[in-house]
Scaffold this active site. Structure first.
Site, short mmCIF file in Angstrom:
data_model
loop_
_atom_site.label_atom_id
_atom_site.label_comp_id
_atom_site.label_asym_id
_atom_site.label_seq_id
_atom_site.Cartn_x
_atom_site.Cartn_y
_atom_site.Cartn_z
N ARG A 78 -14.49 3.70 -8.21
CA ARG A 78 -14.26 5.00 -8.13
C ARG A 78 -15.36 5.88 -8.81
O ARG A 78 -15.96 5.35 -9.79
CB ARG A 78 -12.98 5.33 -8.64
N GLN A 124 1.22 -4.27 -4.17
CA GLN A 124 1.38 -3.73 -2.90
C GLN A 124 0.02 -3.28 -2.20
O GLN A 124 -0.02 -3.22 -0.92
CB GLN A 124 2.10 -2.15 -2.97
N ASP A 181 -1.49 4.62 1.02
CA ASP A 181 -0.75 6.12 0.72
C ASP A 181 -0.60 6.77 1.99
O ASP A 181 0.50 7.58 2.09
CB ASP A 181 -1.61 6.96 -0.10
N ARG A 235 24.23 -3.75 -10.45
CA ARG A 235 23.52 -3.05 -11.29
C ARG A 235 22.86 -1.95 -10.19
O ARG A 235 22.94 -2.05 -9.07
CB ARG A 235 22.40 -3.61 -11.87
O1 F6P Z 1 -4.41 5.52 -3.45
C1 F6P Z 1 -4.06 4.16 -3.77
C2 F6P Z 1 -3.63 3.65 -4.93
O2 F6P Z 1 -2.74 2.68 -4.84
C3 F6P Z 1 -2.13 4.94 -5.04
O3 F6P Z 1 -1.17 4.60 -4.50
C4 F6P Z 1 -2.28 4.60 -6.74
O4 F6P Z 1 -1.55 5.80 -7.29
C5 F6P Z 1 -3.61 4.62 -7.05
O5 F6P Z 1 -4.18 4.14 -5.90
C6 F6P Z 1 -3.82 3.41 -8.19
O6 F6P Z 1 -5.19 3.65 -8.58
P1 F6P Z 1 -5.73 2.47 -9.58
O7 F6P Z 1 -6.08 1.33 -8.63
O8 F6P Z 1 -6.80 3.00 -9.97
O9 F6P Z 1 -4.88 2.02 -10.54
#
Ligand code: F6P
Length: 361
Positions: A77, A287, A140, A175
């Site tokens: 990133r 996920q 997302d 639960r």
């Molecule tokens: O945008 C994809 C995602 O997996 C989001 O669902 C999540 O909030 C974020 O990236 C997590 O980011 P990182 O991989 O930087 O922890």
């Protein structure tokens, strides 16, 4: 002798399933469509372009990767200043370094695979004079201008499976379980996995929740003999009280909170209201991992071949998309213009309500 076309592939931002399938789709289609083609794979997203760090890819590199999770090129990133720049830690623009690599390799086009942030930064590169074609990827599903993104369906499968498994243990122990799913500020993943797994409550960022309402639903279930309840909660879920706060107030609240994630706060509050034992499950990056599901393999391949076609036709500054089942492309400017949140009047929300799922309101 036909003119040489030089293309660089970049996977940027958070990874997801289907990136390798997309890389394969672009590469194989380019080798099929063009006689003279050179393909470079930039390492770790924009970092490779900034630091001139890449590999020269042959047709062999595109074989045997269809089902592999992650990205063979790596990703990263970058710090993006909305609509303005991509900068290093000192605030210096990194775009000139990227353009240097682009010019040094004599590139015709960058193929950039990424989520929302990546689409926006790809637009900056296009504005700076680099030819760009992008592919929409993210679990997302929040990229504007495309009905869906690759990675999304695979994540829905995993999240559904997590909740399926939680069901039996929740039932044995009577639960409440709060299962927190990714999706950033959009509720697509939680809504779809919640419906697919038969969650009793679905909390998404687009519909601020009232836990007293949720507790009422859980109590009503108990009265009907359903001793357990499953709450599918998006990581970006927000309460009715907090949604009215400005960004700064919300940030301070989060800092002062004892909970590492919203699901823990919701679980503690639900336990206090209902008196019922409540547990949390956060599958997190699970996920995003593993092989793409068949749908994503197909979609990523379709997107990859469509990107190759754009390059053949020298149609740049566009994002490949799917609209109404048809593969198409839209101007990058449009794709980068906004985030695709889940509309509160989306038919799928009504489907959830129609079968008695509580949406937290
Ligand atoms: O945008 C994809 C995602 O997996 C989001 O669902 C999540 O909030 C974020 O990236 C997590 O980011 P990182 O991989 O930087 O922890």
């Amino acid at each position: 002798m036909k003119r040489m076309t030089r293309v660089a592939l970049i996977t940027s931002g958070g990874d997801c399933q289907g990136l390798n399938a997309a890389i394969r789709g672009v590469g194989k289609a380019l080798f099929e469509k063009l006689e003279n083609i050179e393909i470079f794979g930039m390492y770790d997203g924009y970092r490779g372009l900034i630091e001139n760090d890449y590999k020269f890819m042959t047709s062999k590199d595109f074989s045997g990767i269809l089902t592999e999770g992650g990205t063979i090129l790596g990703t990263s990133r970058q710090h993006y200043i909305p609509g303005k720049d991509i900068v290093d830690d000192e605030g210096n623009s990194l775009i000139p370094a990227m353009k240097d690599t682009y010019n040094r390799l004599n590139l015709d086009c960058l193929v950039i695979m990424g989520g929302n942030g990546t689409q926006k930064s790809a637009k900056l590169l296009y504005d700076a004079g680099m030819n760009v074609v992008t592919l929409p990827k993210t679990i997302d599903n929040d990229i504007y201008g495309t009905d869906t993104t690759f990675g999304f369906q695979s994540a829905v499968d995993i999240a559904t499976n997590v909740i399926d498994y939680i069901h039996s243990t929740a039932s044995s122990h009577s639960r409440i379980f709060v299962v927190e799913l990714m999706g950033r500020d959009a509720g697509w993943l939680t809504l779809n996995a919640g419906i697919a797994s038969g969650a009793d409550v679905i909390l998404i960022p687009e519909i601020p929740y009232d836990l007293n309402k949720v507790a009422e639903v859980i109590e009503a279930r108990k009265k009907k003999g359903r001793s357990f309840s499953i709450v599918a909660c998006a990581e970006g879920a927000v309460s009715k009280d907090d949604v009215v706060l400005d960004e700064e107030a919300r940030r301070r609240l989060k800092e002062a909170s004892n909970y590492s994630a919203v699901s823990y706060k919701i679980a503690a509050e639900l336990e206090a209201i209902t008196g019922q034992e409540t547990r949390v499950t956060v599958p997190g990056h699970y996920q995003r991992g593993g092989p793409p599901c068949p749908y994503d393999r197909v979609l990523a391949t379709q997107f990859g071949t469509a990107a190759a076609e754009l390059i053949v036709n020298r149609e740049y500054g566009r994002m490949v998309a799917i609209q109404g089942g048809e593969i198409c492309s839209i101007p990058l400017e449009e794709a980068a213009s906004r985030t695709k949140f889940l509309p509160v009047d989306h038919p799928m929300i009504q489907v959830a309500r129609d079968i008695g799922i509580c949406m937290g309101d």
